[in-house]
Write a protein that holds these residues in place. Structure first.
Motif, PDB file in Angstrom:
ATOM      1  N   PRO A 441       0.817  -1.225   0.000  1.00 51.87           N
ATOM      2  CA  PRO A 441       0.000   0.000   0.000  1.00 51.87           C
ATOM      3  C   PRO A 441       0.844   1.265   0.000  1.00 51.87           C
ATOM      4  O   PRO A 441       1.891   1.324   0.637  1.00 51.87           O
ATOM      5  N   ARG A 442       0.366   2.250  -0.784  1.00 50.93           N
ATOM      6  CA  ARG A 442       0.978   3.579  -0.881  1.00 50.93           C
ATOM      7  C   ARG A 442       2.455   3.494  -1.243  1.00 50.93           C
ATOM      8  O   ARG A 442       3.297   4.209  -0.710  1.00 50.93           O
ATOM      9  N   THR A 443       2.781   2.604  -2.163  1.00 49.74           N
ATOM     10  CA  THR A 443       4.155   2.438  -2.640  1.00 49.74           C
ATOM     11  C   THR A 443       4.129   2.231  -4.147  1.00 49.74           C
ATOM     12  O   THR A 443       3.425   1.351  -4.636  1.00 49.74           O
ATOM     13  N   TYR A 444       4.888   3.031  -4.870  1.00 47.37           N
ATOM     14  CA  TYR A 444       4.985   2.848  -6.319  1.00 47.37           C
ATOM     15  C   TYR A 444       5.840   1.621  -6.614  1.00 47.37           C
ATOM     16  O   TYR A 444       6.954   1.473  -6.112  1.00 47.37           O
ATOM     17  N   VAL A 445       5.301   0.722  -7.415  1.00 45.67           N
ATOM     18  CA  VAL A 445       5.977  -0.537  -7.744  1.00 45.67           C
ATOM     19  C   VAL A 445       5.894  -0.773  -9.243  1.00 45.67           C
ATOM     20  O   VAL A 445       4.868  -0.470  -9.871  1.00 45.67           O
ATOM     21  N   GLU A 446       6.963  -1.282  -9.815  1.00 50.91           N
ATOM     22  CA  GLU A 446       6.951  -1.709 -11.211  1.00 50.91           C
ATOM     23  C   GLU A 446       7.126  -3.224 -11.273  1.00 50.91           C
ATOM     24  O   GLU A 446       7.994  -3.787 -10.592  1.00 50.91           O
ATOM     25  N   TRP A 447       6.297  -3.857 -12.084  1.00 51.06           N
ATOM     26  CA  TRP A 447       6.382  -5.293 -12.301  1.00 51.06           C
ATOM     27  C   TRP A 447       6.497  -5.571 -13.792  1.00 51.06           C
ATOM     28  O   TRP A 447       5.706  -5.060 -14.594  1.00 51.06           O
ATOM     29  N   GLY A 448       7.491  -6.351 -14.147  1.00 54.98           N
ATOM     30  CA  GLY A 448       7.560  -6.872 -15.505  1.00 54.98           C
ATOM     31  C   GLY A 448       6.877  -8.222 -15.543  1.00 54.98           C
ATOM     32  O   GLY A 448       6.723  -8.892 -14.517  1.00 54.98           O
ATOM     33  N   GLU A 449       6.461  -8.625 -16.717  1.00 56.22           N
ATOM     34  CA  GLU A 449       5.830  -9.934 -16.833  1.00 56.22           C
ATOM     35  C   GLU A 449       6.097 -10.547 -18.203  1.00 56.22           C
ATOM     36  O   GLU A 449       6.189  -9.845 -19.213  1.00 56.22           O
ATOM     37  N   LEU A 450       6.242 -11.852 -18.190  1.00 56.86           N
ATOM     38  CA  LEU A 450       6.362 -12.652 -19.394  1.00 56.86           C
ATOM     39  C   LEU A 450       5.212 -13.641 -19.385  1.00 56.86           C
ATOM     40  O   LEU A 450       4.885 -14.203 -18.342  1.00 56.86           O
ATOM     41  N   ALA A 451       4.597 -13.839 -20.537  1.00 58.03           N
ATOM     42  CA  ALA A 451       3.419 -14.708 -20.565  1.00 58.03           C
ATOM     43  C   ALA A 451       3.307 -15.393 -21.914  1.00 58.03           C
ATOM     44  O   ALA A 451       3.568 -14.786 -22.964  1.00 58.03           O
ATOM     45  N   VAL A 452       2.909 -16.647 -21.866  1.00 54.81           N
ATOM     46  CA  VAL A 452       2.545 -17.423 -23.057  1.00 54.81           C
ATOM     47  C   VAL A 452       1.119 -17.900 -22.817  1.00 54.81           C
ATOM     48  O   VAL A 452       0.883 -18.780 -21.994  1.00 54.81           O
ATOM     49  N   LEU A 453       0.161 -17.308 -23.544  1.00 50.51           N
ATOM     50  CA  LEU A 453      -1.245 -17.548 -23.266  1.00 50.51           C
ATOM     51  C   LEU A 453      -1.969 -17.997 -24.527  1.00 50.51           C
ATOM     52  O   LEU A 453      -1.647 -17.538 -25.637  1.00 50.51           O
ATOM     53  N   PRO A 454      -2.951 -18.872 -24.381  1.00 48.18           N
ATOM     54  CA  PRO A 454      -3.786 -19.232 -25.546  1.00 48.18           C
ATOM     55  C   PRO A 454      -4.662 -18.060 -25.945  1.00 48.18           C
ATOM     56  O   PRO A 454      -5.069 -17.238 -25.106  1.00 48.18           O
ATOM     57  N   THR A 455      -4.979 -17.951 -27.229  1.00 50.09           N
ATOM     58  CA  THR A 455      -5.770 -16.814 -27.699  1.00 50.09           C
ATOM     59  C   THR A 455      -6.514 -17.167 -28.977  1.00 50.09           C
ATOM     60  O   THR A 455      -6.130 -18.092 -29.702  1.00 50.09           O
ATOM     61  N   GLY A 551      -4.666  -0.081 -27.690  1.00 50.96           N
ATOM     62  CA  GLY A 551      -4.837   0.522 -26.376  1.00 50.96           C
ATOM     63  C   GLY A 551      -5.516  -0.423 -25.411  1.00 50.96           C
ATOM     64  O   GLY A 551      -5.773  -1.585 -25.714  1.00 50.96           O
ATOM     65  N   GLY A 552      -5.806   0.096 -24.225  1.00 49.50           N
ATOM     66  CA  GLY A 552      -6.492  -0.697 -23.218  1.00 49.50           C
ATOM     67  C   GLY A 552      -5.547  -1.300 -22.201  1.00 49.50           C
ATOM     68  O   GLY A 552      -4.342  -1.027 -22.189  1.00 49.50           O
ATOM     69  N   PRO A 553      -6.049  -2.159 -21.323  1.00 53.80           N
ATOM     70  CA  PRO A 553      -5.222  -2.723 -20.246  1.00 53.80           C
ATOM     71  C   PRO A 553      -4.245  -3.788 -20.704  1.00 53.80           C
ATOM     72  O   PRO A 553      -3.386  -4.195 -19.929  1.00 53.80           O
ATOM     73  N   GLY A 554      -4.362  -4.282 -21.929  1.00 56.14           N
ATOM     74  CA  GLY A 554      -3.459  -5.319 -22.417  1.00 56.14           C
ATOM     75  C   GLY A 554      -4.067  -6.694 -22.305  1.00 56.14           C
ATOM     76  O   GLY A 554      -3.840  -7.395 -21.315  1.00 56.14           O
ATOM     77  N   PRO A 555      -4.843  -7.123 -23.303  1.00 55.67           N
ATOM     78  CA  PRO A 555      -5.518  -8.420 -23.196  1.00 55.67           C
ATOM     79  C   PRO A 555      -4.586  -9.607 -23.180  1.00 55.67           C
ATOM     80  O   PRO A 555      -4.942 -10.681 -22.709  1.00 55.67           O
ATOM     81  N   ALA A 556      -3.345  -9.444 -23.679  1.00 53.73           N
ATOM     82  CA  ALA A 556      -2.403 -10.558 -23.711  1.00 53.73           C
ATOM     83  C   ALA A 556      -1.502 -10.605 -22.485  1.00 53.73           C
ATOM     84  O   ALA A 556      -0.616 -11.445 -22.411  1.00 53.73           O
TER      85      ALA A 556
END
Length: 580
Positions: A441-455, A551-556
């Motif tokens: 809470p009340r802390t700026y955080v950056e997260w990277g992510e790698l993903a392999v997802l069906p689509t 645009g948007g939140p990133g569906p992938a």
């Protein structure tokens, strides 16, 4: 008592390593050039009620990502055992960070992998089967920027590279058994290279699928014995499967031909990483701003968060508190002289109530309780296999920590390098369940992510009246983009998800040999991605290829399930179009 003993053992291990390095005579530092160092401690074993447990005491760790901790379980009894494993970190804070449940059949031996965040320098493994086992297994990690994993035996590795083992070799590796190699992407993410030393065709299908996903999401996969069907096993190779280094979606694959040359390349990559202390991989999340300035003061001026305005409104609150002090202090004395003590007793609590109410209303209506985020990603759309290969980065700020988050096992959350806040708490029983530590809470955080997802996402292009007719089914609105259709380069129109439109021919000044650089991220977001991501994204498009900014939140992205108040969402998608 056992916790203290475990911490002491870890400290002694680290001290012993440092003491050995300082006590060696000068001549022992003359290490032969073509050598490597194996970092793998002898396992600690214990048998309890028919269950034999083994855990390695020292492990090779990358500078970011995860360290795979292997726990070998051998059930010598005649009944199945439900075993629950837990890892407690000894630094930077004492907390249980990884848990996993596994069922071990009668007279069976299994290897269970626990991906532990690389920021943890050591910890303890606790076992319940189902009652707690009194013995606690301790381990510590050795961080190396050139850390590499080898899936295979020492003999196959030395035969395929012509490197020689040395206790102080310049190239650090850890060997993983091909039969029991981990099948989670997190166990490989963060390591500078993953080397397959033996026969690729002998690997389990799940292990090979994970290694291929590691290369496609920004890793470097090295095959010392490339199979004849390498093109079929590595479907995203842009050309023929010839010896050498090839771009592979967001990462790269190296197919070896001569052992000596391959060993030289491994050494060069490892030494370059160690000398320059480089961060390899597709995404590089940065440290939170509140810790950047105090811990790395020389970098404080250059840090810029992805999400602007994440600092607490100290100035406004200070002004409000100053007004409160003036009203209660000098104002209270004036009120006391004019109206008497009764008026003062009424006024002071009233002013305090109004001040507290103002702070609460500011937090609710201006900051709110929403999770604020800025998210960026690069996605390779693999239509032949109906999957997305994504490397993403996000900047987050939450007034309240969100609840648990379920992620697929084919995704990885990558924290910032030298992250020393609360470690990520995960359960790996079914996929990846994040229990805590994701967004303090009340802390700026950056997260990277790698993903392999069906689509089922796709972009459909067919002939039109004035130009190609485009149907957007990518799951997000298209802002801009390009497509190569009928041996010409066309510019995609802005399209909402599910909408259709006609592409326009690019002007002659736009080079068709490569894509315009403005298709990539601008500003601070571009610095969070590795150079190979930009090179792969902006490479010339083949016939039927496209690249689009959506645009948007990133569906992938694997964290798309998080409900966020989006400050900015930009995502680049590259792939092959479908026919109508």
């Amino acid at each position: 008592m056992r916790e203290g003993l475990g911490a002491v053992l870890i400290a002694l291990g680290l001290w012993a390593g440092a003491a050995r390095a300082t006590s060696l005579p000068a001549e022992e530092f003359e290490v032969p050039a073509r050598t490597y160092q194996e970092v793998q401690g002898s396992p600690e074993s214990e048998t309890f009620d028919g269950l034999r447990i083994s855990v390695a005491s020292s492990l090779l760790a990358p500078v970011s990502g995860y360290v795979p901790v292997e726990v070998s379980l051998h059930n010598t009894g005649s009944a199945s055992r439900l075993v629950r494993l837990g890892v407690e970190a000894s630094s930077p804070v004492t907390a249980q960070v990884v848990t996993r449940e596994v069922e071990v059949g009668p007279h069976r031996m299994v290897s269970v992998w626990l991906p532990v965040p690389a920021s943890i320098r050591g910890g303890m493994v606790r076992v319940r089967a189902p009652d707690p086992i009194p013995h606690v297994f301790s381990f510590y990690t050795l961080e190396r920027s050139d850390a590499s994993l080898v899936v295979g035996t020492l003999e196959d590795f030395e035969a395929g590279t012509e490197l020689v083992h040395h206790d102080r070799g310049p190239f650090a590796v850890r060997f993983l058994s091909p039969e029991t190699a981990p099948r989670e992407l997190a166990s490989y993410a963060g390591y500078s290279q993953v080397v397959v030393a033996g026969d690729v065709t002998a690997l389990h299908a799940d292990v090979w699928s994970t290694l291929e996903a590691y290369a496609a999401t920004g890793g470097t996969l090295v095959l010392l014995q490339p199979p004849r069907d390498a093109a079929g096993r590595l479907p995203l190779l842009s050309g023929a499967a010839s010896p050498g280094t090839h771009a592979y979606a967001l990462g790269q694959v190296r197919l070896c031909e001569r052992a000596g040359a391959c060993g030289d390349e491994l050494l060069a990559t490892g030494l370059d990483s160690g000398k320059n202390n480089q961060e390899r991989g597709a995404v590089h999340p940065a440290l939170p701003s509140r810790r950047w300035g105090s811990t790395f003061s020389s970098w404080a001026g250059s840090f810029e968060p992805l999400l602007p305005g994440v600092q607490a409104p100290v100035g406004r609150f200070l002004l409000l508190i100053t007004l409160f002090v003036l009203v209660v202090g000098p104002g209270g004395l004036m009120l006391l002289r004019r109206k008497g003590p009764v008026a003062l007793l009424i006024a002071v609590p009233s002013v305090s109530f109004v001040t507290c109410l103002s702070i609460v209303l500011w937090s609710v209506f201006v900051e709110g309780f929403a999770l604020h985020a800025a998210r960026y990603s690069v996605t390779w759309l693999d239509r032949d296999r109906d999957r997305t290969l994504t490397a993403g980065i996000g900047g987050y700020y939450a007034n309240l920590e969100p609840g648990a988050l379920q992620l697929p096992a084919s995704s990885v959350l990558l924290g910032a390098r030298y992250w020393d806040a609360i470690p990520l708490e995960t359960d790996w029983t079914q996929g990846t369940r994040v229990m805590g530590g994701l967004l303090p809470p009340r802390t700026y955080v950056e997260w990277g992510e790698l993903a392999v997802l069906p689509t089922r996402a796709r972009l459909t292009v067919g002939p039109g009246a004035q130009g190609p007719r485009v149907l957007n089914a990518l799951g997000a609105p298209i802002v801009e983009g390009y497509v190569r259709f009928e041996d010409a380069l066309w510019k995609l129109p802005p399209l909402a998800d599910g909408a259709q439109g006609e592409a326009s021919r690019v002007t002659p000044e736009v080079s068709e040999s490569s894509l315009p650089g403005d298709m990539y991220f601008s500003g601070v977001a571009a610095t969070r991605f590795g150079p190979q991501v930009r090179a792969g994204l902006l490479a010339p498009l083949p016939e039927g290829g496209f690249v689009a900014r959506v645009g948007g939140p990133g569906p992938a992205m694997a964290t798309a399930a998080l409900e966020v108040k989006l400050h900015e969402g930009l995502h680049l998608v590259r792939g092959r179009v479908d026919a109508p």
